[in-house]
Design a protein around this motif. Structure first.
Motif, PDB file in Angstrom:
ATOM      1  N   THR A   1       0.829  -1.209   0.000  1.00  0.00           N
ATOM      2  CA  THR A   1       0.000   0.000   0.000  1.00  0.00           C
ATOM      3  C   THR A   1       0.859   1.252   0.000  1.00  0.00           C
ATOM      4  O   THR A   1       1.962   1.270   0.559  1.00  0.00           O
ATOM      5  CB  THR A   1      -0.952   0.036   1.214  1.00  0.00           C
ATOM      6  N   LEU A   2       0.336   2.274  -0.659  1.00  0.00           N
ATOM      7  CA  LEU A   2       0.948   3.593  -0.700  1.00  0.00           C
ATOM      8  C   LEU A   2      -0.138   4.616  -0.394  1.00  0.00           C
ATOM      9  O   LEU A   2      -1.239   4.534  -0.937  1.00  0.00           O
ATOM     10  CB  LEU A   2       1.528   3.878  -2.098  1.00  0.00           C
ATOM     11  N   ASP A   3       0.159   5.569   0.468  1.00  0.00           N
ATOM     12  CA  ASP A   3      -0.793   6.619   0.804  1.00  0.00           C
ATOM     13  C   ASP A   3      -0.450   7.890   0.047  1.00  0.00           C
ATOM     14  O   ASP A   3       0.711   8.124  -0.300  1.00  0.00           O
ATOM     15  CB  ASP A   3      -0.771   6.902   2.307  1.00  0.00           C
ATOM     16  N   GLY A   4      -1.461   8.708  -0.190  1.00  0.00           N
ATOM     17  CA  GLY A   4      -1.223   9.963  -0.882  1.00  0.00           C
ATOM     18  C   GLY A   4      -2.393  10.908  -0.772  1.00  0.00           C
ATOM     19  O   GLY A   4      -3.375  10.628  -0.080  1.00  0.00           O
ATOM     20  N   ASN A   5      -2.254  12.026  -1.473  1.00  0.00           N
ATOM     21  CA  ASN A   5      -3.298  13.037  -1.524  1.00  0.00           C
ATOM     22  C   ASN A   5      -3.699  13.224  -2.977  1.00  0.00           C
ATOM     23  O   ASN A   5      -2.854  13.524  -3.818  1.00  0.00           O
ATOM     24  CB  ASN A   5      -2.804  14.346  -0.911  1.00  0.00           C
ATOM     25  N   ALA A   6      -4.980  13.028  -3.261  1.00  0.00           N
ATOM     26  CA  ALA A   6      -5.499  13.065  -4.627  1.00  0.00           C
ATOM     27  C   ALA A   6      -6.011  14.446  -4.985  1.00  0.00           C
ATOM     28  O   ALA A   6      -6.233  15.286  -4.132  1.00  0.00           O
ATOM     29  CB  ALA A   6      -6.632  12.047  -4.765  1.00  0.00           C
ATOM     30  N   GLY A   7      -6.273  14.599  -6.279  1.00  0.00           N
ATOM     31  CA  GLY A   7      -6.916  15.807  -6.773  1.00  0.00           C
ATOM     32  C   GLY A   7      -5.943  16.754  -7.437  1.00  0.00           C
ATOM     33  O   GLY A   7      -4.738  16.575  -7.378  1.00  0.00           O
ATOM     34  N   GLY A   8      -6.499  17.745  -8.082  1.00  0.00           N
ATOM     35  CA  GLY A   8      -5.702  18.747  -8.768  1.00  0.00           C
ATOM     36  C   GLY A   8      -6.537  19.489  -9.780  1.00  0.00           C
ATOM     37  O   GLY A   8      -7.771  19.435  -9.756  1.00  0.00           O
ATOM     38  N   LYS A   9      -5.852  20.165 -10.704  1.00  0.00           N
ATOM     39  CA  LYS A   9      -6.571  20.971 -11.692  1.00  0.00           C
ATOM     40  C   LYS A   9      -6.288  20.562 -13.133  1.00  0.00           C
ATOM     41  O   LYS A   9      -6.812  21.160 -14.059  1.00  0.00           O
ATOM     42  CB  LYS A   9      -6.251  22.448 -11.489  1.00  0.00           C
ATOM     43  N   VAL A  10      -5.475  19.519 -13.338  1.00  0.00           N
ATOM     44  CA  VAL A  10      -5.130  19.076 -14.691  1.00  0.00           C
ATOM     45  C   VAL A  10      -6.033  17.908 -15.076  1.00  0.00           C
ATOM     46  O   VAL A  10      -6.181  16.953 -14.310  1.00  0.00           O
ATOM     47  CB  VAL A  10      -3.646  18.664 -14.773  1.00  0.00           C
ATOM     48  N   SER A  11      -6.599  17.959 -16.253  1.00  0.00           N
ATOM     49  CA  SER A  11      -7.464  16.885 -16.739  1.00  0.00           C
ATOM     50  C   SER A  11      -6.673  15.590 -16.897  1.00  0.00           C
ATOM     51  O   SER A  11      -5.616  15.570 -17.535  1.00  0.00           O
ATOM     52  CB  SER A  11      -8.064  17.291 -18.089  1.00  0.00           C
ATOM     53  N   ILE A  12      -7.182  14.519 -16.305  1.00  0.00           N
ATOM     54  CA  ILE A  12      -6.514  13.213 -16.432  1.00  0.00           C
ATOM     55  C   ILE A  12      -6.505  12.762 -17.892  1.00  0.00           C
ATOM     56  O   ILE A  12      -5.541  12.164 -18.354  1.00  0.00           O
ATOM     57  CB  ILE A  12      -7.173  12.176 -15.500  1.00  0.00           C
ATOM     58  N   ALA A  13      -7.544  13.084 -18.648  1.00  0.00           N
ATOM     59  CA  ALA A  13      -7.576  12.736 -20.073  1.00  0.00           C
ATOM     60  C   ALA A  13      -6.412  13.393 -20.811  1.00  0.00           C
ATOM     61  O   ALA A  13      -5.797  12.770 -21.685  1.00  0.00           O
ATOM     62  CB  ALA A  13      -8.910  13.139 -20.688  1.00  0.00           C
ATOM     63  N   SER A  14      -6.077  14.637 -20.452  1.00  0.00           N
ATOM     64  CA  SER A  14      -4.956  15.311 -21.116  1.00  0.00           C
ATOM     65  C   SER A  14      -3.621  14.681 -20.722  1.00  0.00           C
ATOM     66  O   SER A  14      -2.714  14.592 -21.544  1.00  0.00           O
ATOM     67  CB  SER A  14      -4.964  16.811 -20.824  1.00  0.00           C
ATOM     68  N   ILE A  15      -3.485  14.232 -19.475  1.00  0.00           N
ATOM     69  CA  ILE A  15      -2.257  13.545 -19.046  1.00  0.00           C
ATOM     70  C   ILE A  15      -2.145  12.204 -19.764  1.00  0.00           C
ATOM     71  O   ILE A  15      -1.076  11.822 -20.243  1.00  0.00           O
ATOM     72  CB  ILE A  15      -2.254  13.325 -17.519  1.00  0.00           C
ATOM     73  N   ALA A  16      -3.270  11.494 -19.879  1.00  0.00           N
ATOM     74  CA  ALA A  16      -3.284  10.173 -20.517  1.00  0.00           C
ATOM     75  C   ALA A  16      -3.048  10.266 -22.019  1.00  0.00           C
ATOM     76  O   ALA A  16      -2.509   9.349 -22.628  1.00  0.00           O
ATOM     77  CB  ALA A  16      -4.613   9.473 -20.240  1.00  0.00           C
ATOM     78  N   GLY A  17      -3.499  11.349 -22.607  1.00  0.00           N
ATOM     79  CA  GLY A  17      -3.397  11.494 -24.057  1.00  0.00           C
ATOM     80  C   GLY A  17      -4.542  10.821 -24.792  1.00  0.00           C
ATOM     81  O   GLY A  17      -4.542  10.754 -26.013  1.00  0.00           O
ATOM     82  N   ILE A  18      -5.515  10.292 -24.037  1.00  0.00           N
ATOM     83  CA  ILE A  18      -6.721   9.691 -24.606  1.00  0.00           C
ATOM     84  C   ILE A  18      -7.901  10.089 -23.732  1.00  0.00           C
ATOM     85  O   ILE A  18      -7.730  10.419 -22.567  1.00  0.00           O
ATOM     86  CB  ILE A  18      -6.642   8.151 -24.700  1.00  0.00           C
ATOM     87  N   ALA A  19      -9.093  10.039 -24.262  1.00  0.00           N
ATOM     88  CA  ALA A  19     -10.269  10.429 -23.487  1.00  0.00           C
ATOM     89  C   ALA A  19     -11.058   9.232 -22.984  1.00  0.00           C
ATOM     90  O   ALA A  19     -11.897   9.374 -22.111  1.00  0.00           O
ATOM     91  CB  ALA A  19     -11.171  11.324 -24.336  1.00  0.00           C
ATOM     92  N   ASP A  20     -10.814   8.049 -23.539  1.00  0.00           N
ATOM     93  CA  ASP A  20     -11.594   6.865 -23.208  1.00  0.00           C
ATOM     94  C   ASP A  20     -11.518   6.521 -21.722  1.00  0.00           C
ATOM     95  O   ASP A  20     -10.486   6.062 -21.239  1.00  0.00           O
ATOM     96  CB  ASP A  20     -11.104   5.680 -24.045  1.00  0.00           C
TER      97      ASP A  20
END
Length: 164
Positions: free
Chosen positions: A50-69
């Motif tokens: 397991t790894l803990d973290g803090n989620a969220g932000g302002k960048v679209s995940i689709a733009s990071i992925a390079g796909i919208a699906d």
């Protein structure tokens, strides 16, 4: 003349002392975008890891992925985690847990050879989950929120078997 040398030497020593203090202070600062790293080989223990973290932000995940699906939500530009698989895994299961039903997490995993895996809680419950065969290599994981700039704590659980 000796007095000015002593004075200059003291100023010099204080300057180095101050610089050392600044360096120590800077090394103790952890940026909010720091990511965690993990190396995994087959039959790792404990399973799940397991790894803990803090989620969220302002960048679209689709733009990071390079796909919208099925790539929904918003995350930070930098990945939350980098996971190195030292061997090919017949099955690697990624599962996100949160403590609040209103968090609505999403997940993006990018790996070698153009691997892109997106998951959200719509398919099989509120916790994003993705299971598949993965070749050895470096994988980056972003954990986001369906809502822009919504931040929350989470746990990423990694297992060689499908988790429930």
């Amino acid at each position: 003349m000796n007095v000015s040398k002593i004075g200059h030497s003291n100023i010099f020593n204080l300057g180095w002392g101050a610089l050392a203090g600044i360096a120590i202070t800077l090394t103790n600062v952890t940026p909010s975008f720091a990511q965690s790293t993990l190396n995994l080989g087959r039959n790792f223990r404990p399973d799940p890891a397991t790894l803990d973290g803090n989620a969220g932000g302002k960048v679209s995940i689709a733009s990071i992925a390079g796909i919208a699906d099925n790539c929904r939500g918003f995350a930070n530009a930098k990945p939350n985690h980098t996971i190195t698989l030292t061997e090919t895994f017949p099955l690697m299961d990624f599962l996100i847990y949160t403590g609040n039903i209103n968090d609505e997490p999403t997940m993006l995993v990018k790996g070698p050879n153009g691997i892109v895996i997106c998951a959200n809680g719509e398919a099989g419950g509120r916790n994003p989950q993705a299971s598949r065969r993965l070749p050895k290599g470096i994988y980056q994981v972003w954990v986001g929120s369906k809502n822009i700039n919504h931040s929350f704590d989470y746990t990423l659980s990694l297992s060689e078997i499908r988790q429930k």
